[in-house]
Design a protein around this motif. Structure first.
Motif, PDB file in Angstrom:
ATOM      1  N   MET A   1       0.858  -1.197   0.000  1.00  0.00           N
ATOM      2  CA  MET A   1       0.000   0.000   0.000  1.00  0.00           C
ATOM      3  C   MET A   1       0.888   1.239   0.000  1.00  0.00           C
ATOM      4  O   MET A   1       1.482   1.573   1.017  1.00  0.00           O
ATOM      5  N   LYS A   2       0.992   1.895  -1.173  1.00  0.00           N
ATOM      6  CA  LYS A   2       1.971   2.977  -1.226  1.00  0.00           C
ATOM      7  C   LYS A   2       1.422   4.265  -1.809  1.00  0.00           C
ATOM      8  O   LYS A   2       2.097   5.289  -1.810  1.00  0.00           O
ATOM      9  N   THR A   3       0.204   4.228  -2.321  1.00  0.00           N
ATOM     10  CA  THR A   3      -0.301   5.471  -2.903  1.00  0.00           C
ATOM     11  C   THR A   3      -1.425   6.026  -2.034  1.00  0.00           C
ATOM     12  O   THR A   3      -2.035   5.307  -1.236  1.00  0.00           O
ATOM     13  N   LYS A   4      -1.695   7.317  -2.243  1.00  0.00           N
ATOM     14  CA  LYS A   4      -2.782   7.949  -1.493  1.00  0.00           C
ATOM     15  C   LYS A   4      -4.097   7.218  -1.763  1.00  0.00           C
ATOM     16  O   LYS A   4      -4.910   7.014  -0.861  1.00  0.00           O
ATOM     17  N   GLU A   5      -4.297   6.839  -3.033  1.00  0.00           N
ATOM     18  CA  GLU A   5      -5.543   6.150  -3.407  1.00  0.00           C
ATOM     19  C   GLU A   5      -5.711   4.875  -2.594  1.00  0.00           C
ATOM     20  O   GLU A   5      -6.807   4.571  -2.090  1.00  0.00           O
ATOM     21  N   GLU A   6      -4.588   4.130  -2.458  1.00  0.00           N
ATOM     22  CA  GLU A   6      -4.668   2.854  -1.724  1.00  0.00           C
ATOM     23  C   GLU A   6      -4.964   3.076  -0.241  1.00  0.00           C
ATOM     24  O   GLU A   6      -5.690   2.300   0.379  1.00  0.00           O
ATOM     25  N   ILE A   7      -4.411   4.153   0.314  1.00  0.00           N
ATOM     26  CA  ILE A   7      -4.673   4.446   1.735  1.00  0.00           C
ATOM     27  C   ILE A   7      -6.168   4.801   1.907  1.00  0.00           C
ATOM     28  O   ILE A   7      -6.829   4.331   2.831  1.00  0.00           O
ATOM     29  N   PHE A   8      -6.681   5.634   0.998  1.00  0.00           N
ATOM     30  CA  PHE A   8      -8.114   5.975   1.073  1.00  0.00           C
ATOM     31  C   PHE A   8      -8.965   4.717   0.974  1.00  0.00           C
ATOM     32  O   PHE A   8      -9.917   4.530   1.733  1.00  0.00           O
ATOM     33  N   GLN A   9      -8.603   3.853   0.007  1.00  0.00           N
ATOM     34  CA  GLN A   9      -9.388   2.626  -0.172  1.00  0.00           C
ATOM     35  C   GLN A   9      -9.362   1.767   1.093  1.00  0.00           C
ATOM     36  O   GLN A   9     -10.383   1.234   1.516  1.00  0.00           O
ATOM     37  N   ALA A  10      -8.189   1.664   1.711  1.00  0.00           N
ATOM     38  CA  ALA A  10      -8.074   0.821   2.910  1.00  0.00           C
ATOM     39  C   ALA A  10      -8.921   1.386   4.046  1.00  0.00           C
ATOM     40  O   ALA A  10      -9.654   0.650   4.717  1.00  0.00           O
ATOM     41  N   ILE A  11      -8.844   2.702   4.253  1.00  0.00           N
ATOM     42  CA  ILE A  11      -9.582   3.294   5.394  1.00  0.00           C
ATOM     43  C   ILE A  11     -11.088   3.331   5.118  1.00  0.00           C
ATOM     44  O   ILE A  11     -11.900   3.161   6.032  1.00  0.00           O
ATOM     45  N   LEU A  12     -11.444   3.513   3.847  1.00  0.00           N
ATOM     46  CA  LEU A  12     -12.877   3.638   3.528  1.00  0.00           C
ATOM     47  C   LEU A  12     -13.494   2.336   3.005  1.00  0.00           C
ATOM     48  O   LEU A  12     -14.587   2.362   2.432  1.00  0.00           O
ATOM     49  N   LYS A  13     -12.796   1.230   3.239  1.00  0.00           N
ATOM     50  CA  LYS A  13     -13.286  -0.078   2.786  1.00  0.00           C
ATOM     51  C   LYS A  13     -14.706  -0.318   3.336  1.00  0.00           C
ATOM     52  O   LYS A  13     -14.953  -0.123   4.531  1.00  0.00           O
ATOM     53  N   ASN A  14     -15.590  -0.704   2.460  1.00  0.00           N
ATOM     54  CA  ASN A  14     -16.995  -0.971   2.827  1.00  0.00           C
ATOM     55  C   ASN A  14     -17.755   0.249   3.349  1.00  0.00           C
ATOM     56  O   ASN A  14     -18.810   0.121   3.950  1.00  0.00           O
ATOM     57  N   LYS A  15     -17.219   1.439   3.156  1.00  0.00           N
ATOM     58  CA  LYS A  15     -17.947   2.634   3.610  1.00  0.00           C
ATOM     59  C   LYS A  15     -18.771   3.188   2.452  1.00  0.00           C
ATOM     60  O   LYS A  15     -18.355   3.125   1.289  1.00  0.00           O
ATOM     61  N   ASN A  16     -19.868   3.786   2.833  1.00  0.00           N
ATOM     62  CA  ASN A  16     -20.770   4.371   1.848  1.00  0.00           C
ATOM     63  C   ASN A  16     -20.164   5.653   1.265  1.00  0.00           C
ATOM     64  O   ASN A  16     -19.601   6.479   2.003  1.00  0.00           O
ATOM     65  N   THR A  17     -20.228   5.826  -0.035  1.00  0.00           N
ATOM     66  CA  THR A  17     -19.728   7.079  -0.614  1.00  0.00           C
ATOM     67  C   THR A  17     -20.819   7.759  -1.455  1.00  0.00           C
ATOM     68  O   THR A  17     -20.523   8.536  -2.352  1.00  0.00           O
ATOM     69  N   GLU A  18     -22.056   7.433  -1.175  1.00  0.00           N
ATOM     70  CA  GLU A  18     -23.165   8.118  -1.854  1.00  0.00           C
ATOM     71  C   GLU A  18     -24.033   8.791  -0.793  1.00  0.00           C
ATOM     72  O   GLU A  18     -24.128   8.311   0.332  1.00  0.00           O
ATOM     73  N   CYS A  19     -24.675   9.879  -1.170  1.00  0.00           N
ATOM     74  CA  CYS A  19     -25.639  10.470  -0.235  1.00  0.00           C
ATOM     75  C   CYS A  19     -26.691  11.247  -1.019  1.00  0.00           C
ATOM     76  O   CYS A  19     -26.521  11.516  -2.215  1.00  0.00           O
TER      77      CYS A  19
END
Ligand code: PMV
Length: 333
Positions: A1-19
């Protein structure tokens, strides 16, 4: 895990991104001033610092951000009630950050208000990115821990990792390559008598960003190699000063840490000088007051302005010499 995108994906895994477009997220994050500075990255992409650092948050001074889905087909960024041009660096930085959110299909309307001068060395990007992450957390009901928010905010601006909390905050350097152990942590000690004063000399946008200046210092100052040891000692002294409420140790350490950072910049090639004549004039006045027995110290970030550090009992004297000072009591709301 080395990119910003990967860190976001890891922290926001299974989180809702719609509202729903009527929903809104709101958050306030305080600005923070480092007493032991973050100056230099060991990983530029992830804003991973060479050293740990320690700050104090500025109470009610900071950024309030309201966030919702935009009803026009583009991102809208409003700063202090004015629409920000898409071509501006400010706009680009925020959009680049928002684009890190995985699976996002909509555009955002980011309405942000800051009651501190932008980019004048009062760490406005710190409160800005912290408030943005906290507003996202509120909008999408992610229920992230403060530590997770600190890691995400760090990806926007290093010092934002400390703006998730009020009071004293240590940002741990961490050891891991992915930076998952590089986050802020509040120090529980309070200090109600402690005051800070923002001595505004020039609110104009600085001509070299802290991002560029710190990289240039690492690359060209022969004294940079001493910096990690200086910070490690300063950090230890600051933590001791906070635990013992030893004000002179706190003030001396913060002031000398800031001067060491600026000294390194002066020894870079070419030199970087954030101070202007009024900065030096104010510093000499502070030193003169100290010679006369007033415990008054300062710190200076990447700009010409100073933050004065003193105890409530000397407020009247300090105000006499610095009549335009905006006084902040970080522990008194
Ligand atoms: O977080 P940045 O990239 O804006 O860097 C901040 C650097 C200083 O404000 C000068 C020091 C610090 O620790 O906040």
């Amino acid at each position: 895990m080395k990119t910003k995108e990967e860190i976001f994906q890891a922290i926001l895994k299974n989180k809702n991104t719609e509202c729903h477009e009527l929903e809104q997220g709101t958050a306030f994050a305080p600005s923070n001033i480092a007493l032991c500075k973050y100056w230099g990255k060991r990983n530029q992409a992830l804003n991973l610092p060479v050293t740990s650092s320690l700050s104090i948050s500025l109470g009610n001074y900071g950024t309030t951000t309201k966030l919702k889905i935009s009803n026009v087909n583009q991102h809208e960024i409003i700063l202090n009630n004015k629409l920000v041009a898409q071509s501006s660096e400010f706009h680009q930085r925020i959009i680049t950050f928002l684009n890190l959110i995985p699976m996002r299909s909509s555009h955002f309307r980011v309405d942000t208000t800051s009651n501190i001068p932008i980019s004048a060395g009062f760490a406005s990007s710190a409160s800005g990115f912290a408030a943005l992450v906290m507003a996202l957390n509120d909008l999408f009901k992610w229920h992230l821990s403060p530590r997770e928010m600190s890691i995400l905010a760090r990806l926007g601006s290093g010092s934002a990792s400390r703006s998730i909390w009020q009071g004293f905050v240590e940002w741990h350097r961490g050891e891991r390559k992915d930076g998952m152990d590089s986050y802020g942590e509040p120090i529980s000690q309070t200090w109600p008598e402690l005051c800070l004063g923002t001595h505004l000399i020039n609110a104009d946008i600085k001509n070299i960003s802290s991002r560029e200046a710190m990289q240039h210092t690492i690359e060209t100052s022969p004294f940079y190699k001493e910096w990690p040891a200086v910070c490690s000692k300063d950090l230890e002294n600051l933590k001791q000063a906070i635990a013992d409420k030893n004000f002179d140790l706190l003030g001396q350490t913060a002031e000398s840490n800031a001067l060491a950072m600026h000294a390194m910049m002066l020894t870079a090639h070419p030199s970087i000088l954030y101070s202007v004549p009024e900065t030096l004039e104010a510093i000499l006045n502070i030193w003169k007051l100290r010679q006369n027995g007033i415990s008054l110290y300062f710190t200076q970030d990447a700009g010409p302005n100073l933050i004065l550090i003193f105890l409530k009992e000397v407020t009247d004297v300090v105000k006499e010499y610095f009549p335009t000072l905006r006084i902040i009591s970080p522990f008194e709301g």
